[in-house]
Design a protein around this motif. Structure first.
Motif, short mmCIF file in Angstrom:
data_model
loop_
_atom_site.label_atom_id
_atom_site.label_comp_id
_atom_site.label_asym_id
_atom_site.label_seq_id
_atom_site.Cartn_x
_atom_site.Cartn_y
_atom_site.Cartn_z
N ARG A 113 -0.90 -4.45 -2.45
CA ARG A 113 -2.12 -4.10 -2.86
C ARG A 113 -2.78 -3.71 -1.38
O ARG A 113 -3.68 -2.24 -1.49
N GLU A 144 -0.76 0.07 -0.67
CA GLU A 144 -1.26 1.08 -1.73
C GLU A 144 -2.82 1.44 -1.80
O GLU A 144 -3.03 2.47 -2.61
N GLY A 145 -3.57 0.73 -1.19
CA GLY A 145 -4.99 0.82 -1.08
C GLY A 145 -5.80 1.86 -0.16
O GLY A 145 -4.87 2.18 0.68
N TRP A 193 -7.31 -8.99 -4.97
CA TRP A 193 -6.31 -10.13 -4.84
C TRP A 193 -6.74 -11.26 -4.54
O TRP A 193 -7.73 -11.57 -3.91
N LEU A 251 -9.44 -5.69 -2.64
CA LEU A 251 -8.18 -5.31 -3.01
C LEU A 251 -7.70 -5.92 -4.33
O LEU A 251 -6.96 -5.76 -4.88
N GLU A 297 2.24 -9.74 -3.29
CA GLU A 297 1.54 -8.94 -3.88
C GLU A 297 0.24 -8.48 -3.18
O GLU A 297 -0.35 -7.35 -3.38
#
Length: 161
Positions: free
Chosen positions: A61, A64-65, A124, A122, A57
């Motif tokens: 992130r 894709e960020g 996260w 993020l 995960e």
């Protein structure tokens, strides 16, 4: 193309190499094989462990960020090596023995990631605790070390029918 940088901290989970020399896989394999769990030094050195789905995960992130990093991806919850051995005992075999051996010179006393940048940029942070993730790894290791008893029992009962 932009490069993204992640610092990956101790990760565990199913499909790890059983004899990779990492502490979680060592303890799990030792306990399953009824061998003593080997703790080096006094066992007070700390590590943090993240479950593989948390790492995936975090990497997704990051990729894709818009931020390139570096980002620490790990679990900031610390366990001493002795505590980790005790959690493995709880999950696999309460009677498993713990064996202390001399520590190596270069073993760091503390290893804990600062994930504040990953949390902030993020969104996260790890969500799977060691006690929740470890049984999944144990089940996978048990199947690969000993074979799946349920499948072989079902196959033998079908062949005798």
């Amino acid at each position: 193309m932009q490069v993204r940088i992640a610092r990956i901290f101790n990760t565990y989970g199913p499909r790890m190499c059983i004899d990779d020399g990492r502490v979680v896989s060592n303890f799990v394999a030792q306990a399953l094989r009824k061998e003593p769990l080997t703790v080096y030094g006094d066992g007070k050195q700390t590590r943090s462990f993240q479950y593989v789905s948390d790492l995936v995960e975090g990497l997704m992130r990051l990729m894709e960020g818009d931020h390139v990093g570096p980002f620490n991806l790990g679990n900031p919850g610390e366990f001493t090596m002795l505590e980790l051995a005790q959690v493995v005992q709880e999950v696999i075999d309460p009677n498993a023995k713990i064996e202390f051996r001399p520590n190596t010179e270069d073993d760091p006393h503390k290893r804990r990631p600062d994930i504040s940048k990953a949390k902030e940029l993020l969104g996260w942070e790890p969500v799977v605790s060691l006690r929740k993730g470890l049984p999944h790894m144990v089940s996978d290791f048990r199947q690969r070390i000993f074979g799946d008893q349920k499948d072989s029992d079902a196959a033998s009962s079908k062949s005798s029918a």
